[in-house]
Write a protein that holds these residues in place. Structure first.
Motif, PDB file in Angstrom:
ATOM      1  N   ALA A 270     -28.120  14.411  61.654  1.00 40.43           N
ATOM      2  CA  ALA A 270     -28.517  14.525  63.058  1.00 40.43           C
ATOM      3  C   ALA A 270     -27.874  15.795  63.612  1.00 40.43           C
ATOM      4  O   ALA A 270     -26.667  16.017  63.468  1.00 40.43           O
ATOM      5  N   LEU A 271     -28.698  16.661  64.234  1.00 33.34           N
ATOM      6  CA  LEU A 271     -28.225  17.961  64.700  1.00 33.34           C
ATOM      7  C   LEU A 271     -28.565  18.160  66.173  1.00 33.34           C
ATOM      8  O   LEU A 271     -29.529  17.582  66.684  1.00 33.34           O
ATOM      9  N   ILE A 272     -27.755  18.991  66.842  1.00 35.59           N
ATOM     10  CA  ILE A 272     -28.059  19.401  68.215  1.00 35.59           C
ATOM     11  C   ILE A 272     -27.803  20.902  68.344  1.00 35.59           C
ATOM     12  O   ILE A 272     -27.039  21.483  67.571  1.00 35.59           O
ATOM     13  N   PHE A 273     -28.467  21.534  69.324  1.00 36.40           N
ATOM     14  CA  PHE A 273     -28.188  22.931  69.645  1.00 36.40           C
ATOM     15  C   PHE A 273     -27.143  22.965  70.745  1.00 36.40           C
ATOM     16  O   PHE A 273     -27.288  22.284  71.767  1.00 36.40           O
ATOM     17  N   MET A 274     -26.103  23.762  70.535  1.00 37.78           N
ATOM     18  CA  MET A 274     -25.050  23.919  71.539  1.00 37.78           C
ATOM     19  C   MET A 274     -25.056  25.361  72.045  1.00 37.78           C
ATOM     20  O   MET A 274     -25.149  26.316  71.257  1.00 37.78           O
ATOM     21  N   GLN A 275     -24.964  25.495  73.359  1.00 39.82           N
ATOM     22  CA  GLN A 275     -24.979  26.828  73.961  1.00 39.82           C
ATOM     23  C   GLN A 275     -23.661  27.544  73.706  1.00 39.82           C
ATOM     24  O   GLN A 275     -22.580  26.967  73.855  1.00 39.82           O
ATOM     25  N   THR A 276     -23.761  28.790  73.316  1.00 38.22           N
ATOM     26  CA  THR A 276     -22.585  29.623  73.088  1.00 38.22           C
ATOM     27  C   THR A 276     -22.743  30.912  73.899  1.00 38.22           C
ATOM     28  O   THR A 276     -23.770  31.138  74.541  1.00 38.22           O
ATOM     29  N   ALA A 277     -21.725  31.754  73.829  1.00 38.09           N
ATOM     30  CA  ALA A 277     -21.773  33.018  74.586  1.00 38.09           C
ATOM     31  C   ALA A 277     -22.930  33.891  74.114  1.00 38.09           C
ATOM     32  O   ALA A 277     -23.535  34.641  74.898  1.00 38.09           O
ATOM     33  N   GLY A 278     -23.246  33.810  72.829  1.00 36.34           N
ATOM     34  CA  GLY A 278     -24.302  34.665  72.310  1.00 36.34           C
ATOM     35  C   GLY A 278     -25.655  33.979  72.215  1.00 36.34           C
ATOM     36  O   GLY A 278     -26.589  34.556  71.656  1.00 36.34           O
ATOM     37  N   GLY A 279     -25.766  32.738  72.644  1.00 34.03           N
ATOM     38  CA  GLY A 279     -27.052  32.037  72.550  1.00 34.03           C
ATOM     39  C   GLY A 279     -26.854  30.554  72.228  1.00 34.03           C
ATOM     40  O   GLY A 279     -26.229  29.834  73.012  1.00 34.03           O
ATOM     41  N   TYR A 280     -27.357  30.121  71.031  1.00 37.55           N
ATOM     42  CA  TYR A 280     -27.236  28.712  70.640  1.00 37.55           C
ATOM     43  C   TYR A 280     -26.837  28.614  69.171  1.00 37.55           C
ATOM     44  O   TYR A 280     -27.184  29.483  68.366  1.00 37.55           O
ATOM     45  N   SER A 281     -26.136  27.539  68.847  1.00 31.30           N
ATOM     46  CA  SER A 281     -25.766  27.300  67.445  1.00 31.30           C
ATOM     47  C   SER A 281     -25.991  25.824  67.126  1.00 31.30           C
ATOM     48  O   SER A 281     -25.873  24.959  67.997  1.00 31.30           O
ATOM     49  N   LEU A 282     -26.317  25.539  65.874  1.00 31.86           N
ATOM     50  CA  LEU A 282     -26.538  24.150  65.426  1.00 31.86           C
ATOM     51  C   LEU A 282     -25.198  23.463  65.130  1.00 31.86           C
ATOM     52  O   LEU A 282     -24.299  24.092  64.568  1.00 31.86           O
ATOM     53  N   ALA A 283     -25.124  22.191  65.518  1.00 29.82           N
ATOM     54  CA  ALA A 283     -23.915  21.395  65.238  1.00 29.82           C
ATOM     55  C   ALA A 283     -24.335  19.994  64.797  1.00 29.82           C
ATOM     56  O   ALA A 283     -25.282  19.421  65.342  1.00 29.82           O
ATOM     57  N   GLY A 284     -23.629  19.497  63.796  1.00 29.67           N
ATOM     58  CA  GLY A 284     -23.912  18.149  63.320  1.00 29.67           C
ATOM     59  C   GLY A 284     -23.213  17.088  64.155  1.00 29.67           C
ATOM     60  O   GLY A 284     -22.093  17.310  64.636  1.00 29.67           O
ATOM     61  N   ILE A 285     -23.880  15.963  64.378  1.00 25.97           N
ATOM     62  CA  ILE A 285     -23.281  14.847  65.137  1.00 25.97           C
ATOM     63  C   ILE A 285     -23.507  13.542  64.406  1.00 25.97           C
ATOM     64  O   ILE A 285     -24.325  13.458  63.495  1.00 25.97           O
ATOM     65  N   LYS A 286     -22.752  12.530  64.789  1.00 25.60           N
ATOM     66  CA  LYS A 286     -22.956  11.164  64.300  1.00 25.60           C
ATOM     67  C   LYS A 286     -23.546  10.345  65.441  1.00 25.60           C
ATOM     68  O   LYS A 286     -22.956  10.269  66.525  1.00 25.60           O
ATOM     69  N   THR A 287     -24.696   9.766  65.191  1.00 27.18           N
ATOM     70  CA  THR A 287     -25.358   8.992  66.229  1.00 27.18           C
ATOM     71  C   THR A 287     -24.937   7.526  66.149  1.00 27.18           C
ATOM     72  O   THR A 287     -24.550   7.036  65.097  1.00 27.18           O
ATOM     73  N   GLY A 288     -25.058   6.872  67.305  1.00 19.91           N
ATOM     74  CA  GLY A 288     -24.754   5.450  67.371  1.00 19.91           C
ATOM     75  C   GLY A 288     -25.931   4.694  67.975  1.00 19.91           C
ATOM     76  O   GLY A 288     -27.043   4.747  67.459  1.00 19.91           O
TER      77      GLY A 288
END
Length: 290
Positions: A270-288
């Motif tokens: 499960a992945l989400i896009f996180m906003q960064t200074a230069g744009g967006y980056s993918l990050a993995g999460i654990k869903t419940g």
């Protein structure tokens, strides 16, 4: 969207099997070995507690009854002798040593009599009504609980000893569900929570249950915890070993949330896009819960 805390409640899906609890399973053995003289039951028969399952025969049964009656006669004799020696000692007509010897004989016989009475009780023989005219070479092997015979390992002429299981009785009126729940979800499970389950062979029919126990240790075979749920409404076709699919309804609790559309599912991740200074980056999460 922003991550925010919400009060969430939901449904946790899991799988498992139907089983009987230990107090509802009885392995029947003979307290004193004997040969099967008669047995008219079959696997699948329902029996009531105290019902005769088989008749066993052996010369040892006669010997135990004989020893009890002989010891009982000796006990009565020593009892009278001890009483008489006690009276004579008070009157100085007998020595204290003689009285003590009579007491020792009485006590030793009393212990043996008690032990033989306990053996007769194990055999189902009433010691108080036993006499020389009703000594028997047979005893009844009885059911300790009410339930269905799931295994029968006896036949005519077979020797059944204390170390051998003659039959197994299962009370199917108090079956439970043995469910496996994932490591990330076990924290949301509490005793008393409602469970909705179905047999894998009949997924359209649903039955109620309730969580009664949560194992504190992870199962050695994988990253799951054992949950026991008591079946609320038993059915005649329920049997131990049946596979089930269950849904556990969890209570609401505060947790960090995101809109469903913000999560990208790829294979088992499960992945989400996180906003960064230069744009967006993918990050993995654990869903419940969702």
């Amino acid at each position: 969207a922003k991550m925010e805390y919400r009060d969430m409640g939901g449904l946790l899906e899991c799988t498992g099997i139907m089983e009987a609890q230990p107090q509802n399973i009885a392995d029947v053995t003979a307290p004193v070995g004997g040969l099967v003289k008669s047995c008219s039951l079959h696997s699948g028969d329902y029996v009531s507690a105290g019902q005769c399952l088989a008749v066993l025969e052996h010369p040892d049964y006669i010997k135990i009854q004989q020893d009890f009656l002989e010891t009982k006669s000796q006990w009565e004799l020593y009892k009278e002798d001890f009483k008489r020696q006690g009276e004579l000692t008070v009157e100085n007509a007998s020595s204290i040593k003689t009285m003590q010897q009579a007491q020792a004989s009485f006590k030793a016989t009393e212990v043996r009599l008690f032990a033989l009475r306990s053996q007769l009780k194990l055999l189902g023989i009433d010691a108080d009504s036993l006499n020389i005219g009703n000594i028997s070479s047979t005893v009844n092997l009885t059911a300790p609980i009410s339930g269905t015979i799931t295994e029968l390992r006896i036949n005519l002429g077979k020797y059944v000893g204390p170390e051998q299981m003659a039959c197994r009785i299962v009370d199917k009126n108090n079956l439970c569900l043995r469910l496996s729940i994932g490591e990330k979800d076990v924290r949301w499970i509490k005793r008393g929570q409602e469970v909705d389950f179905s047999l894998t062979s009949e997924p359209m029919l649903r039955y109620p249950a309730r969580v009664i126990s949560i194992s504190p240790l992870m199962e050695p075979t994988g990253d799951a915890f054992l949950i026991l749920a008591g079946i609320m409404e038993s059915r005649p076709w329920f049997n131990p070993g049946m596979k089930v699919k269950a849904t556990i309804r969890t209570r609401e609790h505060s947790c960090l949330t995101l809109p469903w559309s913000a999560v990208i599912f790829k294979d088992t991740s499960a992945l989400i896009f996180m906003q960064t200074a230069g744009g967006y980056s993918l990050a993995g999460i654990k869903t419940g819960l969702s």
